[in-house]
Design a protein around this motif. Sequence first.
Motif, PDB file in Angstrom:
ATOM      1  N   GLU A  87       0.807  -1.215   0.000  1.00 24.88           N
ATOM      2  CA  GLU A  87       0.000   0.000   0.000  1.00 24.88           C
ATOM      3  C   GLU A  87       0.844   1.271   0.000  1.00 24.88           C
ATOM      4  OE1 GLU A  87      -2.616  -0.119   3.283  1.00 24.88           O
ATOM      5  OE2 GLU A  87      -3.971  -1.604   2.409  1.00 24.88           O
ATOM      6  N   GLN A  88       1.979   1.242   0.691  1.00 25.65           N
ATOM      7  CA  GLN A  88       2.770   2.457   0.842  1.00 25.65           C
ATOM      8  C   GLN A  88       3.535   2.775  -0.437  1.00 25.65           C
ATOM      9  OE1 GLN A  88       2.898   4.528   3.594  1.00 25.65           O
ATOM     10  NE2 GLN A  88       1.248   3.275   4.431  1.00 25.65           N
ATOM     11  N   CYS A  89       3.624   4.055  -0.754  1.00 24.08           N
ATOM     12  CA  CYS A  89       4.471   4.464  -1.869  1.00 24.08           C
ATOM     13  C   CYS A  89       5.141   5.794  -1.538  1.00 24.08           C
ATOM     14  CB  CYS A  89       3.673   4.562  -3.168  1.00 24.08           C
ATOM     15  SG  CYS A  89       2.486   5.916  -3.245  1.00 24.08           S
ATOM     16  N   LEU A  90       6.211   6.069  -2.245  1.00 22.69           N
ATOM     17  CA  LEU A  90       6.989   7.295  -2.089  1.00 22.69           C
ATOM     18  C   LEU A  90       6.866   8.120  -3.358  1.00 22.69           C
ATOM     19  CD1 LEU A  90      10.265   5.697  -0.651  1.00 22.69           C
ATOM     20  CD2 LEU A  90       8.383   6.689   0.670  1.00 22.69           C
ATOM     21  N   VAL A  91       6.688   9.427  -3.200  1.00 22.97           N
ATOM     22  CA  VAL A  91       6.633  10.344  -4.339  1.00 22.97           C
ATOM     23  C   VAL A  91       7.739  11.383  -4.159  1.00 22.97           C
ATOM     24  CG1 VAL A  91       5.263  12.049  -5.585  1.00 22.97           C
ATOM     25  CG2 VAL A  91       4.155  10.017  -4.627  1.00 22.97           C
ATOM     26  N   PHE A  92       8.686  11.403  -5.089  1.00 24.02           N
ATOM     27  CA  PHE A  92       9.819  12.325  -5.005  1.00 24.02           C
ATOM     28  C   PHE A  92       9.615  13.479  -5.975  1.00 24.02           C
ATOM     29  CE2 PHE A  92      11.404   8.334  -3.439  1.00 24.02           C
ATOM     30  CZ  PHE A  92      12.174   8.700  -2.356  1.00 24.02           C
ATOM     31  N   ILE A  93       9.814  14.698  -5.458  1.00 25.36           N
ATOM     32  CA  ILE A  93       9.760  15.903  -6.285  1.00 25.36           C
ATOM     33  C   ILE A  93      11.125  16.583  -6.161  1.00 25.36           C
ATOM     34  CG2 ILE A  93       8.624  18.102  -6.705  1.00 25.36           C
ATOM     35  CD1 ILE A  93       6.141  16.919  -5.295  1.00 25.36           C
ATOM     36  N   GLN A  94      11.877  16.513  -7.237  1.00 24.19           N
ATOM     37  CA  GLN A  94      13.245  17.031  -7.252  1.00 24.19           C
ATOM     38  C   GLN A  94      13.245  18.450  -7.812  1.00 24.19           C
ATOM     39  OE1 GLN A  94      16.285  14.285  -8.723  1.00 24.19           O
ATOM     40  NE2 GLN A  94      17.157  15.941  -9.952  1.00 24.19           N
ATOM     41  N   LEU A  95      13.780  19.401  -7.046  1.00 21.85           N
ATOM     42  CA  LEU A  95      13.845  20.796  -7.467  1.00 21.85           C
ATOM     43  C   LEU A  95      15.203  21.041  -8.106  1.00 21.85           C
ATOM     44  CD1 LEU A  95      12.271  22.458  -4.280  1.00 21.85           C
ATOM     45  CD2 LEU A  95      11.118  21.426  -6.261  1.00 21.85           C
ATOM     46  N   ASN A  96      15.228  21.070  -9.427  1.00 27.00           N
ATOM     47  CA  ASN A  96      16.497  21.149 -10.157  1.00 27.00           C
ATOM     48  C   ASN A  96      17.007  22.583 -10.251  1.00 27.00           C
ATOM     49  OD1 ASN A  96      16.601  18.364 -10.699  1.00 27.00           O
ATOM     50  ND2 ASN A  96      15.325  18.599 -12.527  1.00 27.00           N
ATOM     51  N   GLY A  97      18.301  22.724 -10.037  1.00 31.41           N
ATOM     52  CA  GLY A  97      18.955  24.021 -10.138  1.00 31.41           C
ATOM     53  C   GLY A  97      19.533  24.516  -8.834  1.00 31.41           C
ATOM     54  N   GLY A  98      19.183  23.862  -7.725  1.00 34.18           N
ATOM     55  CA  GLY A  98      19.701  24.277  -6.429  1.00 34.18           C
ATOM     56  C   GLY A  98      18.780  25.289  -5.771  1.00 34.18           C
ATOM     57  N   ASN A  99      17.742  24.806  -5.110  1.00 34.47           N
ATOM     58  CA  ASN A  99      16.775  25.701  -4.479  1.00 34.47           C
ATOM     59  C   ASN A  99      17.378  26.433  -3.283  1.00 34.47           C
ATOM     60  OD1 ASN A  99      14.197  26.845  -3.770  1.00 34.47           O
ATOM     61  ND2 ASN A  99      14.079  25.307  -2.145  1.00 34.47           N
ATOM     62  N   ASP A 100      17.095  27.724  -3.174  1.00 35.30           N
ATOM     63  CA  ASP A 100      17.588  28.534  -2.058  1.00 35.30           C
ATOM     64  C   ASP A 100      16.786  28.225  -0.801  1.00 35.30           C
ATOM     65  OD1 ASP A 100      18.702  30.363  -0.363  1.00 35.30           O
ATOM     66  OD2 ASP A 100      17.925  32.134  -1.395  1.00 35.30           O
ATOM     67  N   GLY A 101      17.341  27.338   0.029  1.00 30.75           N
ATOM     68  CA  GLY A 101      16.651  26.915   1.231  1.00 30.75           C
ATOM     69  C   GLY A 101      16.421  28.029   2.230  1.00 30.75           C
ATOM     70  N   LEU A 102      17.358  28.969   2.313  1.00 28.56           N
ATOM     71  CA  LEU A 102      17.236  30.041   3.299  1.00 28.56           C
ATOM     72  C   LEU A 102      16.096  30.997   2.974  1.00 28.56           C
ATOM     73  CD1 LEU A 102      20.974  30.927   4.033  1.00 28.56           C
ATOM     74  CD2 LEU A 102      19.334  29.854   5.591  1.00 28.56           C
ATOM     75  N   ASN A 103      15.713  31.078   1.707  1.00 28.26           N
ATOM     76  CA  ASN A 103      14.564  31.904   1.344  1.00 28.26           C
ATOM     77  C   ASN A 103      13.307  31.070   1.131  1.00 28.26           C
ATOM     78  OD1 ASN A 103      16.099  34.221   1.472  1.00 28.26           O
ATOM     79  ND2 ASN A 103      15.383  35.014  -0.496  1.00 28.26           N
ATOM     80  N   THR A 104      13.410  29.772   1.433  1.00 31.51           N
ATOM     81  CA  THR A 104      12.251  28.890   1.358  1.00 31.51           C
ATOM     82  C   THR A 104      11.682  28.657   2.746  1.00 31.51           C
ATOM     83  OG1 THR A 104      13.157  27.783  -0.601  1.00 31.51           O
ATOM     84  CG2 THR A 104      11.446  26.602   0.625  1.00 31.51           C
ATOM     85  N   PHE A 105      12.552  28.223   3.649  1.00 30.16           N
ATOM     86  CA  PHE A 105      12.211  28.080   5.069  1.00 30.16           C
ATOM     87  C   PHE A 105      13.167  29.001   5.807  1.00 30.16           C
ATOM     88  CE2 PHE A 105      11.776  25.393   9.034  1.00 30.16           C
ATOM     89  CZ  PHE A 105      10.445  25.698   9.240  1.00 30.16           C
ATOM     90  N   ILE A 106      12.645  30.134   6.265  1.00 29.48           N
ATOM     91  CA  ILE A 106      13.443  31.331   6.532  1.00 29.48           C
ATOM     92  C   ILE A 106      13.726  31.522   8.018  1.00 29.48           C
ATOM     93  CG2 ILE A 106      13.448  33.851   6.252  1.00 29.48           C
ATOM     94  CD1 ILE A 106      11.364  33.314   3.925  1.00 29.48           C
ATOM     95  N   PRO A 107      15.016  31.725   8.396  1.00 24.18           N
ATOM     96  CA  PRO A 107      15.365  32.021   9.792  1.00 24.18           C
ATOM     97  C   PRO A 107      15.113  33.495  10.112  1.00 24.18           C
ATOM     98  CG  PRO A 107      17.359  31.932   8.475  1.00 24.18           C
ATOM     99  CD  PRO A 107      16.217  31.608   7.538  1.00 24.18           C
ATOM    100  N   TYR A 108      13.853  33.856  10.138  1.00 20.20           N
ATOM    101  CA  TYR A 108      13.468  35.269  10.161  1.00 20.20           C
ATOM    102  C   TYR A 108      13.841  35.975  11.462  1.00 20.20           C
ATOM    103  CZ  TYR A 108       9.562  34.063  13.202  1.00 20.20           C
ATOM    104  OH  TYR A 108       8.812  33.628  14.274  1.00 20.20           O
TER     105      TYR A 108
END
Length: 388
Positions: free
Chosen positions: A37-58
Amino acid sequence: MNRRNFLSLTGTFTGGMLVLPEFLHAFGSQNSLVIGEQCLVFIQLNGGNDGLNTFIPYENPLYYDLRTKIAINKDEVIGKNKGMAFHPALKDFAQMQQNGDLSVIQNVGYPEPVRSHFRSQEIWQTATDSNKYLNEGWLGRYLDLQCNDHQPTAGINLDSIDNLALKGVEPNAITVKDPNKFKIRNDKEENVKLSDNPQLDFVRKIANSVTEGSDDIQKALSKSTSEISYPKTGLSKNLEWIARLVKGNLNSKVYYTSLGGFDTHDNQLEIHKRKLTELNDAIFSFYTDLKKAQLLQNVTIVVFSEFGRRVKDNGNGTDHGTAAPMFIIGGNNKSNIIGNNPNLSDLDNGDLKHQIDFRSVYATLLKQKMNFDYTKIGIRNEVLNGLF
């Protein structure tokens, strides 16, 4: 022609009517099904996503000191939690976290990081050290051991090109651009006689993959519909297909797709906002669709990029960096923030130091979602606590 080259020619489907030599169709009569029943769905963000502006240490003043041109104002961030918050374009990510369905894994990377897009993607896709090379992907190796003999739709790659992560010794995965058009010709010559050469066993497996894969995908599509309206974007369409296949009981273990455009060296604020909006809207539609079908607990969505960006901006953008967050949605995850907030005062030549090896995430997914011994495919990292 060797087995690998033959597989690359016959085991890749990019949509449209696939025409193969008639003798291949003679072998496509055996039925097979991946159980589980279990499955995995992978979404790969190509190009190098800017993590600091995605989940932000505000709450960290260094974030604003180091990013004078591209920092997201603390009054604009959403879903504030333990000093971190989402980019305003990710309003539904914040909602999914509030719903208890989204976990964030912070500072994910690997030792001796590589800033080449192609090579870093290869490292993530093979789960090897940065100085080692493998021909098979980590999911391909898993499927080789998971599947008895071979299962043509154990892995589905929604893309126009193959993905190394799903490449194994056996043809257990199929690349499909448009599942609705992936229909194999049924006509075939009768009384086809083949050589007794045992090497043709592999040809038989390819033939089975061709015919069974097409048949199974069409059967799954015939048993499902889209219950909601998805946005008119490429990623949304791919996730809508995946939802249809999951709801139609295709029983694939792994689905894979990608979204490009994250190489934000310039004009980052506008480009990144646009890409994150596309990501947010596509995933939330997929999430809503699965939840409505009461299947979200069976589907674990994994969002990642090959590396993050440099901590300090280069003016109007950012250059290639190292560690970045991963997002886990669904699959009965515990909706935690795992790992420390990014340490902006202790950098490695201007880059974040990774705290969590991406292979620990892989190990956790394989053990806790797939009930699989990840050491069998060469992963030695420890399982993460608090994810599931």
